[in-house]
Design a protein around this motif. Structure first.
Motif, PDB file in Angstrom:
ATOM      1  N   VAL A  91       0.837  -1.199   0.000  1.00  0.00           N
ATOM      2  CA  VAL A  91       0.000   0.000   0.000  1.00  0.00           C
ATOM      3  C   VAL A  91       0.874   1.252   0.000  1.00  0.00           C
ATOM      4  CG1 VAL A  91      -1.732   1.321   1.285  1.00  0.00           C
ATOM      5  CG2 VAL A  91      -1.889  -1.175   1.182  1.00  0.00           C
ATOM      6  N   ILE A  92       1.947   1.220   0.770  1.00  0.00           N
ATOM      7  CA  ILE A  92       2.800   2.399   0.932  1.00  0.00           C
ATOM      8  C   ILE A  92       3.670   2.658  -0.285  1.00  0.00           C
ATOM      9  CG2 ILE A  92       4.640   3.420   2.341  1.00  0.00           C
ATOM     10  CD1 ILE A  92       3.574   1.721   4.688  1.00  0.00           C
ATOM     11  N   LYS A  93       4.277   1.602  -0.841  1.00  0.00           N
ATOM     12  CA  LYS A  93       5.248   1.769  -1.931  1.00  0.00           C
ATOM     13  C   LYS A  93       4.670   2.442  -3.172  1.00  0.00           C
ATOM     14  CE  LYS A  93       8.621  -0.808  -4.687  1.00  0.00           C
ATOM     15  NZ  LYS A  93       9.195  -2.150  -4.966  1.00  0.00           N
ATOM     16  N   PRO A  94       3.507   2.011  -3.689  1.00  0.00           N
ATOM     17  CA  PRO A  94       2.959   2.688  -4.882  1.00  0.00           C
ATOM     18  C   PRO A  94       2.621   4.156  -4.626  1.00  0.00           C
ATOM     19  CG  PRO A  94       1.900   0.573  -4.538  1.00  0.00           C
ATOM     20  CD  PRO A  94       2.698   0.849  -3.312  1.00  0.00           C
ATOM     21  N   PHE A  95       2.175   4.459  -3.392  1.00  0.00           N
ATOM     22  CA  PHE A  95       1.861   5.846  -3.062  1.00  0.00           C
ATOM     23  C   PHE A  95       3.108   6.725  -3.142  1.00  0.00           C
ATOM     24  CE2 PHE A  95       2.112   8.986   0.378  1.00  0.00           C
ATOM     25  CZ  PHE A  95       1.171   9.895  -0.073  1.00  0.00           C
ATOM     26  N   VAL A  96       4.200   6.254  -2.561  1.00  0.00           N
ATOM     27  CA  VAL A  96       5.454   7.019  -2.578  1.00  0.00           C
ATOM     28  C   VAL A  96       5.960   7.175  -4.007  1.00  0.00           C
ATOM     29  CG1 VAL A  96       7.850   7.061  -1.814  1.00  0.00           C
ATOM     30  CG2 VAL A  96       6.053   6.326  -0.233  1.00  0.00           C
ATOM     31  N   GLN A  97       5.927   6.090  -4.772  1.00  0.00           N
ATOM     32  CA  GLN A  97       6.426   6.136  -6.145  1.00  0.00           C
ATOM     33  C   GLN A  97       5.609   7.084  -7.018  1.00  0.00           C
ATOM     34  OE1 GLN A  97       6.225   1.958  -7.141  1.00  0.00           O
ATOM     35  NE2 GLN A  97       8.398   1.628  -6.640  1.00  0.00           N
ATOM     36  N   ARG A  98       4.319   7.171  -6.765  1.00  0.00           N
ATOM     37  CA  ARG A  98       3.456   7.981  -7.627  1.00  0.00           C
ATOM     38  C   ARG A  98       3.487   9.460  -7.267  1.00  0.00           C
ATOM     39  NH1 ARG A  98      -3.079   7.162  -8.680  1.00  0.00           N
ATOM     40  NH2 ARG A  98      -3.340   8.997 -10.019  1.00  0.00           N
ATOM     41  N   TYR A  99       3.497   9.772  -5.964  1.00  0.00           N
ATOM     42  CA  TYR A  99       3.279  11.158  -5.549  1.00  0.00           C
ATOM     43  C   TYR A  99       4.529  11.875  -5.037  1.00  0.00           C
ATOM     44  CZ  TYR A  99      -1.734  10.252  -5.875  1.00  0.00           C
ATOM     45  OH  TYR A  99      -2.980   9.951  -6.323  1.00  0.00           O
ATOM     46  N   LEU A 107      -2.803  18.207  -2.869  1.00  0.00           N
ATOM     47  CA  LEU A 107      -4.064  18.657  -2.281  1.00  0.00           C
ATOM     48  C   LEU A 107      -5.279  18.053  -2.978  1.00  0.00           C
ATOM     49  CD1 LEU A 107      -3.314  22.438  -1.603  1.00  0.00           C
ATOM     50  CD2 LEU A 107      -3.234  20.525   0.008  1.00  0.00           C
ATOM     51  N   SER A 108      -5.046  17.155  -3.913  1.00  0.00           N
ATOM     52  CA  SER A 108      -6.150  16.535  -4.626  1.00  0.00           C
ATOM     53  C   SER A 108      -6.828  15.480  -3.754  1.00  0.00           C
ATOM     54  CB  SER A 108      -5.645  15.883  -5.911  1.00  0.00           C
ATOM     55  OG  SER A 108      -4.792  14.795  -5.619  1.00  0.00           O
ATOM     56  N   PRO A 109      -8.128  15.243  -3.952  1.00  0.00           N
ATOM     57  CA  PRO A 109      -8.831  14.208  -3.175  1.00  0.00           C
ATOM     58  C   PRO A 109      -8.209  12.824  -3.324  1.00  0.00           C
ATOM     59  CG  PRO A 109     -10.391  15.615  -4.335  1.00  0.00           C
ATOM     60  CD  PRO A 109      -9.025  15.981  -4.844  1.00  0.00           C
ATOM     61  N   THR A 110      -7.741  12.514  -4.536  1.00  0.00           N
ATOM     62  CA  THR A 110      -7.116  11.205  -4.761  1.00  0.00           C
ATOM     63  C   THR A 110      -5.854  11.045  -3.923  1.00  0.00           C
ATOM     64  OG1 THR A 110      -7.943  11.208  -7.031  1.00  0.00           O
ATOM     65  CG2 THR A 110      -6.192   9.639  -6.501  1.00  0.00           C
ATOM     66  N   PHE A 111      -5.060  12.115  -3.881  1.00  0.00           N
ATOM     67  CA  PHE A 111      -3.840  12.077  -3.077  1.00  0.00           C
ATOM     68  C   PHE A 111      -4.175  11.909  -1.595  1.00  0.00           C
ATOM     69  CE2 PHE A 111      -1.026  14.410  -0.225  1.00  0.00           C
ATOM     70  CZ  PHE A 111       0.175  13.766  -0.450  1.00  0.00           C
ATOM     71  N   LEU A 112      -5.165  12.645  -1.107  1.00  0.00           N
ATOM     72  CA  LEU A 112      -5.507  12.579   0.314  1.00  0.00           C
ATOM     73  C   LEU A 112      -5.987  11.184   0.705  1.00  0.00           C
ATOM     74  CD1 LEU A 112      -7.298  16.018   0.803  1.00  0.00           C
ATOM     75  CD2 LEU A 112      -5.003  15.360   1.562  1.00  0.00           C
ATOM     76  N   LYS A 113      -6.760  10.548  -0.176  1.00  0.00           N
ATOM     77  CA  LYS A 113      -7.211   9.187   0.118  1.00  0.00           C
ATOM     78  C   LYS A 113      -6.023   8.222   0.164  1.00  0.00           C
ATOM     79  CE  LYS A 113     -11.814   9.696  -1.934  1.00  0.00           C
ATOM     80  NZ  LYS A 113     -12.731   9.255  -3.016  1.00  0.00           N
ATOM     81  N   ALA A 114      -5.136   8.341  -0.825  1.00  0.00           N
ATOM     82  CA  ALA A 114      -3.969   7.458  -0.866  1.00  0.00           C
ATOM     83  C   ALA A 114      -3.033   7.738   0.302  1.00  0.00           C
ATOM     84  CB  ALA A 114      -3.224   7.627  -2.190  1.00  0.00           C
ATOM     85  N   ALA A 115      -2.877   9.023   0.651  1.00  0.00           N
ATOM     86  CA  ALA A 115      -1.995   9.392   1.758  1.00  0.00           C
ATOM     87  C   ALA A 115      -2.525   8.876   3.082  1.00  0.00           C
ATOM     88  CB  ALA A 115      -1.845  10.908   1.813  1.00  0.00           C
ATOM     89  N   SER A 116      -3.829   9.015   3.319  1.00  0.00           N
ATOM     90  CA  SER A 116      -4.393   8.547   4.585  1.00  0.00           C
ATOM     91  C   SER A 116      -4.286   7.031   4.703  1.00  0.00           C
ATOM     92  CB  SER A 116      -5.849   8.996   4.716  1.00  0.00           C
ATOM     93  OG  SER A 116      -6.639   8.491   3.646  1.00  0.00           O
ATOM     94  N   SER A 117      -4.485   6.322   3.590  1.00  0.00           N
ATOM     95  CA  SER A 117      -4.344   4.862   3.616  1.00  0.00           C
ATOM     96  C   SER A 117      -2.899   4.452   3.889  1.00  0.00           C
ATOM     97  CB  SER A 117      -4.810   4.263   2.284  1.00  0.00           C
ATOM     98  OG  SER A 117      -6.175   4.504   2.067  1.00  0.00           O
ATOM     99  N   PHE A 120      -1.947   5.216   7.449  1.00  0.00           N
ATOM    100  CA  PHE A 120      -2.597   4.232   8.310  1.00  0.00           C
ATOM    101  C   PHE A 120      -1.760   2.962   8.396  1.00  0.00           C
ATOM    102  CE2 PHE A 120      -5.626   0.705   8.864  1.00  0.00           C
ATOM    103  CZ  PHE A 120      -6.214   1.077  10.066  1.00  0.00           C
ATOM    104  N   GLN A 121      -1.317   2.466   7.245  1.00  0.00           N
ATOM    105  CA  GLN A 121      -0.485   1.263   7.223  1.00  0.00           C
ATOM    106  C   GLN A 121       0.871   1.521   7.878  1.00  0.00           C
ATOM    107  OE1 GLN A 121      -1.744  -1.541   6.399  1.00  0.00           O
ATOM    108  NE2 GLN A 121      -3.624  -0.764   5.467  1.00  0.00           N
ATOM    109  N   LEU A 122       1.429   2.707   7.646  1.00  0.00           N
ATOM    110  CA  LEU A 122       2.719   3.054   8.254  1.00  0.00           C
ATOM    111  C   LEU A 122       2.610   3.101   9.770  1.00  0.00           C
ATOM    112  CD1 LEU A 122       5.657   3.969   7.776  1.00  0.00           C
ATOM    113  CD2 LEU A 122       4.812   6.325   7.726  1.00  0.00           C
ATOM    114  N   SER A 123       1.498   3.613  10.284  1.00  0.00           N
ATOM    115  CA  SER A 123       1.310   3.691  11.738  1.00  0.00           C
ATOM    116  C   SER A 123       1.234   2.294  12.353  1.00  0.00           C
ATOM    117  CB  SER A 123       0.051   4.489  12.069  1.00  0.00           C
ATOM    118  OG  SER A 123      -1.128   3.797  11.650  1.00  0.00           O
TER     119      SER A 123
END
Length: 217
Positions: A91-99, A107-117, A120-123
């Motif tokens: 979950v974390i790796k694709p988010f980092v690679q993309r953004y 600040l996009s909604p898509t980014f915020l959803k991916a960031a919160s997910s 969450f996994q990182l925590s």
């Protein structure tokens, strides 16, 4: 060139769909970890509550051991698949690679959803890394009465608390963005449970009760 596409047999597709990552024992241990950490943190500075503080700390350690054992036994005997470290990194790796190199999307909604997910996994990874370190440092502090180890123990405990707060913040943000209360799956569910899950739950409860009775006897 002709490309051959691999398709899973229907049996495995059906099996994967029914494999749950949150079963009754996962929920039970989740609640025990919450209560134990809360109790340990609140009693950490009170000398008259030192024995209770240590009991909560040992309970955290026992719960972690049970959770690790369940990670191994659940897919084989309970037909559930608790989330492992690799799944959380997926979950974390694709988010980092993309953004990471695209701050214009932060600040996009898509980014915020991916960031919160991802947060969450990182925590969760933070909690499971810091939990054994906190318990071990607490045990060594109690055994040696070392002031330096006490400071290390307090540092790990505060980092543990920070991971918990990050966990709650990411969960809340993700729930708001998805318009769904995601926390409910960790406290109850409608799925059925195997006899082995129920047996292991009773056994785990018995281990924890036996420990508390032995510790304060």
């Amino acid at each position: 060139m002709l490309q051959l596409k691999y398709s899973q047999p229907r049996f495995f597709m059906t099996q994967n769909k029914t494999m749950s990552s949150t079963d009754l024992l996962i929920r039970f241990l989740h609640i025990i970890i919450i209560l134990s950490f809360t109790g340990a943190y609140l009693t950490g500075d009170a000398e008259e509550w030192h024995q209770v503080h240590m009991a909560f700390g040992y309970t955290l350690g026992i719960s972690l051991i049970l959770r690790i054992l369940w990670q191994f036994f659940a897919p084989r005997l309970a037909h559930t698949q608790p989330s492992a470290v690799s799944r959380r990194f997926h979950v974390i790796k694709p988010f980092v690679q993309r953004y990471w190199a695209q701050p214009q999307q932060w600040l996009s909604p898509t980014f915020l959803k991916a960031a919160s997910s991802s947060l969450f996994q990182l925590s969760i990874l933070g909690v499971f890394c810091l939990l054994p370190l906190t318990v071990l440092a607490g045990f060594l502090t109690d055994y040696t009465q070392s002031h330096s180890l006490k400071e290390v123990h307090e540092l790990f405990a505060n980092l543990f608390l920070a991971s918990v707060l990050l966990h709650l913040a990411a969960l809340t943000l993700n729930s708001v963005l998805l318009k769904k209360w995601l926390a409910k799956r960790m406290f109850w569910g409608a799925e059925s449970h195997s006899w082995f899950t129920l047996f292991t739950l009773v056994l785990s409860l018995g281990v924890l009760v036996a420990f508390w009775l032995w510790y304060f006897s």
